[in-house]
Structures are given as structure tokens and as C-alpha cells.
Design a protein around this motif. Structure first.
Motif, PDB file in Angstrom:
ATOM      1  N   SER A   1       0.835  -1.208   0.000  1.00 50.42           N
ATOM      2  CA  SER A   1       0.000   0.000   0.000  1.00 50.42           C
ATOM      3  C   SER A   1       0.869   1.257   0.000  1.00 50.42           C
ATOM      4  CB  SER A   1      -0.945   0.000   1.210  1.00 50.42           C
ATOM      5  OG  SER A   1      -1.772  -1.147   1.176  1.00 50.42           O
TER       6      SER A   1
ATOM      7  N   ASP B   1      -8.380  -4.107   1.035  1.00 52.60           N
ATOM      8  CA  ASP B   1      -8.691  -3.579   2.380  1.00 52.60           C
ATOM      9  C   ASP B   1      -9.687  -2.428   2.288  1.00 52.60           C
ATOM     10  OD1 ASP B   1      -7.107  -5.332   3.733  1.00 52.60           O
ATOM     11  OD2 ASP B   1      -5.382  -3.997   3.853  1.00 52.60           O
TER      12      ASP B   1
ATOM     13  N   ASP C   1      -4.023  -3.827  -5.220  1.00 48.70           N
ATOM     14  CA  ASP C   1      -3.314  -3.853  -3.940  1.00 48.70           C
ATOM     15  C   ASP C   1      -3.966  -4.879  -3.017  1.00 48.70           C
ATOM     16  OD1 ASP C   1      -2.060  -3.418  -1.548  1.00 48.70           O
ATOM     17  OD2 ASP C   1      -2.811  -1.366  -1.257  1.00 48.70           O
TER      18      ASP C   1
END
Ligand code: UTP
Ligand code: MG
Length: 173
Positions: free
Chosen positions: A26, A42, A82
Motif C-alpha cells: 500500500s 482492504d 493492492d
């Protein structure tokens, strides 16, 4: 001074970040790409469930991720995924989407030492995982490395130390 590490990325491609939790995916994404270019599992868990670490939202989050990925790739928008992506089945779903849209897939692998990932995990205030989970992710990553080209990635960019990550220079080709 040592040279930059070039990370060559097609401007209409899919970038699959790979690495254990704590490897810095990230951080890398935020440093090198625009915020709307990054699809984060996430963040999408947070969108669905109000909590980025709510594992019950994982399936919904990845469904949204693949939907957004397909829409972006259809438009030729560079898209960065990601998520840990250390499991073959997870990569397979992404690679299928890129192939259907006729876009190249690039793996950017943060292959950092397990000890560093564990150390960073311990220092985290949020999203700290059990050490065993990180060990497992790291093992899956190492086992995956020899297979990536055969899986369908057009390029595999390996970053193997904090120094290489620090010196990474993304070049759109
Ligand atoms: P990240 O949050 O970037 O890791 O960094 P990640 O790979 O995306 O982890 P997951 O999979 O979402 O869990 C993890 C921690 O390591 C620090 C960050 O500040 C964060 O606290 N970090 C990251 C560094 O100290 N140096 C770096 O170069 C990168
Ligand atoms: Mg992350």
C-alpha cells in the motif's frame, strides 16, 4: 549514488502487487500511483463493511474489486491491484480479467525478508496480523515466484530489498 530500479509498466495494463502483509504494497501504491488507479482489497472491505479488517466482507470486496478492474481495463485505464496476491487462484482471477480485456498484466513483487515483514507487523497499530499468517503468506510468495511468467504475466518486476523498493522508479511504457 546507486542507480534507480526501473519498474516498467504499460500505461493500459494491470499491475498486480504481490507481497506478504507488511511488505509495503500500500505504501508503494500510494507513492507511485494516483489514488483512483489503485484497487485495494482492504479499502473495499471498508467500503462494504465499514471495517477494513472485517474478514466476513472479503468475498464481497473481491467481487467489487474484479468488477471495477474489468471496467477500468475495458477503458484502457492503468489499474493497480493492492492485495497480497500470494495465492495462485487469486492471481488467476485477475489474469483472466486482463486477458478478456486484452490488457497486459505486470507483477510487481515485494519480495522482502520475512523478518522485516514480521517486524513491521509488530509495529503496526492497525491491521496487525498473527505472525503465523505472515509466515504463511511469505512461504506462498516464495513458492509462487518461479511460476509467474508461465501464469501469464507479461513482465515480473522483482524488488528484493528495502533499498530496491526505495529506489524504484515507475516508468510508463
Ligand atoms: P504497508 O501497509 O504498505 O504494507 O506497510 P502492505 O504490504 O500494504 O500490508 P497489508 O498486506 O496491507 O497488511 C506496512 C507497514 O510498514 C511500514 C508502513 O508504514 C506500515 O506501517 N513501511 C512500509 C515502512 O516502514 N517502510 C516501507 O518502506 C514501507
Ligand atoms: Mg496494504
Amino acid at each position: 549514488m546507486r542507480p534507480l530500479t526501473p519498474v516498467r509498466i504499460p500505461g493500459d495494463g494491470m499491475v498486480v502487487l504481490m507481497g506478504a502483509s507488511g511488505s509495503g504494497k500500500s505504501t508503494f501504491a500510494a507513492r507511485h500511483f494516483g489514488p483512483t488507479d489503485v484497487l485495494s482489497s482492504d479499502a473495499l472491505r471498508g467500503l462494504v463493511a465499514g471495517d477494513e479488517s472485517d474478514q466476513s466482507a472479503t468475498e464481497d470486496a473481491f467481487e467489487l474489486l474484479r468488477l471495477a478492474l474489468r471496467m477500468r481495463l475495458a477503458r484502457g485505464r492503468l489499474t493497480v491491484v493492492d492485495a497480497t496476491n500470494v495465492q495462485r487462484w487469486a492471481r488467476r482471477l485477475l489474469l483472466d480479467a486482463a486477458r478478456r480485456e486484452g490488457r497486459p498484466a505486470i507483477a510487481v513483487v515485494l519480495d522482502l525478508p520475512l523478518a522485516l515483514c514480521l517486524e513491521r507487523n509488530e509495529l503496526r497499530l492497525v491491521h496487525r496480523l498473527p505472525a503465523a499468517a505472515i509466515r504463511r503468506q511469505h512461504r506462498w510468495l516464495v513458492e509462487s515466484l518461479p511460476m509467474l511468467a508461465a501464469e501469464g504475466f507479461a513482465r515480473v518486476e522483482l524488488l528484493r530489498s528495502p533499498d530496491e523498493v526505495e529506489r524504484a522508479a515507475v516508468a510508463l511504457i
